[in-house]
Design a protein around this motif. Sequence first.
Motif, PDB file in Angstrom:
ATOM      1  N   THR A   6       0.834  -1.200   0.000  1.00 22.48           N
ATOM      2  CA  THR A   6       0.000   0.000   0.000  1.00 22.48           C
ATOM      3  C   THR A   6       0.874   1.257   0.000  1.00 22.48           C
ATOM      4  N   PHE A   7       0.316   2.328  -0.542  1.00 24.38           N
ATOM      5  CA  PHE A   7       1.000   3.616  -0.617  1.00 24.38           C
ATOM      6  C   PHE A   7       0.187   4.630   0.182  1.00 24.38           C
ATOM      7  N   GLU A   8       0.858   5.304   1.107  1.00 25.02           N
ATOM      8  CA  GLU A   8       0.196   6.266   1.970  1.00 25.02           C
ATOM      9  C   GLU A   8       0.951   7.593   1.976  1.00 25.02           C
ATOM     10  N   GLY A   9       0.248   8.643   2.390  1.00 24.08           N
ATOM     11  CA  GLY A   9       0.868   9.951   2.516  1.00 24.08           C
ATOM     12  C   GLY A   9      -0.190  11.028   2.573  1.00 24.08           C
ATOM     13  N   PRO A  10       0.189  12.207   3.024  1.00 18.11           N
ATOM     14  CA  PRO A  10      -0.765  13.319   3.067  1.00 18.11           C
ATOM     15  C   PRO A  10      -1.098  13.810   1.666  1.00 18.11           C
ATOM     16  N   GLU A  11      -2.096  14.688   1.572  1.00 21.89           N
ATOM     17  CA  GLU A  11      -2.475  15.254   0.277  1.00 21.89           C
ATOM     18  C   GLU A  11      -1.273  15.978  -0.331  1.00 21.89           C
ATOM     19  N   TYR A 100      -6.717   9.976   9.021  1.00 20.92           N
ATOM     20  CA  TYR A 100      -7.704  11.010   8.704  1.00 20.92           C
ATOM     21  C   TYR A 100      -8.884  11.009   9.669  1.00 20.92           C
ATOM     22  N   GLN A 101      -9.553   9.867   9.797  1.00 25.11           N
ATOM     23  CA  GLN A 101     -10.734   9.835  10.649  1.00 25.11           C
ATOM     24  C   GLN A 101     -10.367   9.591  12.120  1.00 25.11           C
ATOM     25  N   GLY A 102      -9.451   8.654  12.350  1.00 28.98           N
ATOM     26  CA  GLY A 102      -9.104   8.332  13.722  1.00 28.98           C
ATOM     27  C   GLY A 102      -8.405   9.470  14.439  1.00 28.98           C
ATOM     28  N   TYR A 103      -7.378  10.039  13.785  1.00 25.16           N
ATOM     29  CA  TYR A 103      -6.578  11.067  14.457  1.00 25.16           C
ATOM     30  C   TYR A 103      -7.027  12.486  14.116  1.00 25.16           C
ATOM     31  N   ALA A 104      -7.049  12.827  12.820  1.00 25.29           N
ATOM     32  CA  ALA A 104      -7.365  14.216  12.449  1.00 25.29           C
ATOM     33  C   ALA A 104      -8.806  14.597  12.768  1.00 25.29           C
ATOM     34  N   ASP A 153      -9.419  17.540   0.531  1.00 22.14           N
ATOM     35  CA  ASP A 153      -8.430  18.552   0.138  1.00 22.14           C
ATOM     36  C   ASP A 153      -8.781  19.917   0.717  1.00 22.14           C
ATOM     37  N   GLN A 154     -10.070  20.208   0.783  1.00 24.21           N
ATOM     38  CA  GLN A 154     -10.534  21.541   1.166  1.00 24.21           C
ATOM     39  C   GLN A 154     -10.513  21.810   2.669  1.00 24.21           C
ATOM     40  N   GLU A 155     -10.141  20.795   3.457  1.00 25.55           N
ATOM     41  CA  GLU A 155      -9.999  21.020   4.898  1.00 25.55           C
ATOM     42  C   GLU A 155      -8.852  22.008   5.148  1.00 25.55           C
ATOM     43  N   ASP A 156      -8.870  22.685   6.311  1.00 22.94           N
ATOM     44  CA  ASP A 156      -7.837  23.688   6.588  1.00 22.94           C
ATOM     45  C   ASP A 156      -6.484  23.034   6.890  1.00 22.94           C
ATOM     46  N   ILE A 157      -5.444  23.868   6.936  1.00 26.07           N
ATOM     47  CA  ILE A 157      -4.081  23.364   7.097  1.00 26.07           C
ATOM     48  C   ILE A 157      -3.906  22.647   8.431  1.00 26.07           C
ATOM     49  N   LYS A 162      -2.650  17.586  11.321  1.00 23.35           N
ATOM     50  CA  LYS A 162      -3.040  16.478  12.198  1.00 23.35           C
ATOM     51  C   LYS A 162      -2.961  15.138  11.459  1.00 23.35           C
ATOM     52  N   VAL A 163      -3.296  15.143  10.173  1.00 26.71           N
ATOM     53  CA  VAL A 163      -3.166  13.914   9.373  1.00 26.71           C
ATOM     54  C   VAL A 163      -1.719  13.431   9.411  1.00 26.71           C
ATOM     55  N   VAL A 164      -0.780  14.344   9.187  1.00 26.83           N
ATOM     56  CA  VAL A 164       0.644  13.982   9.214  1.00 26.83           C
ATOM     57  C   VAL A 164       1.029  13.467  10.600  1.00 26.83           C
ATOM     58  N   GLU A 165       0.567  14.125  11.649  1.00 30.61           N
ATOM     59  CA  GLU A 165       0.837  13.666  13.020  1.00 30.61           C
ATOM     60  C   GLU A 165       0.289  12.249  13.227  1.00 30.61           C
TER      61      GLU A 165
END
Length: 205
Positions: A6-11, A100-104, A153-157, A162-165
């Motif tokens: 699998t390939f993962e990463g932020p937007e 995304y859902q669990g943490y951010a 994509d349209q969520e704020d920075i 938080k996604v990266v965290e």
Amino acid sequence: MTAFITFEGPEGSGKTTVLRQIAEKLEATYEIVTTREPGGVVTGEKIREILLEGDEMDERTEALLFAGSRREHLVSKVIPALNDGKVVLCDRYIDSSLAYQGYARGIGLEEVKAVNEFAINGLYPNITVYLDISAEVGRQRILKNQRNQNRLDQEDIQFHEKVVEGYKKIIHNEPERFIIINADRSIEEVVEDTYHKLKKYLDEL
């Protein structure tokens, strides 16, 4: 020879482009199937449209829809390909839901993990490529490339930070499952680095 990668990463990390080019390189040696989440199969693509192009929704509804799409995708495409001895490259999987859902979104890593473990029934990837880039650089890439922006994509920075965290926490908990790639480089450098590390992994299987 079979493997689930699998390939993962932020937007903006370049995941989809890297996966496509890696698949082309690996096809010289292995029988490759490429796919994506949410989506990959008819039902999954319909759920993808609701998730990414639809209106705002409750965060738990969002998490459940991702898990449902994941289950349908697994049984309809991934598992049959693995049973046929193919190497499956998948753009996003369970780690995306956790980050995304669990943490951010703040639902909780363990809560979202429980829902998704029910969906995947123990089928974790053999290896996960994480394209490591900051939320800010990823955001700049999306704007520069004028990519059509979906609902996430349209969520704020702050959300994307938080996604990266979230990804960092997941990797810390399961370091042996991840190949970390510095994605803050040219696409050619990222692809070459990813290819050599994945090829080494597959050759050792």
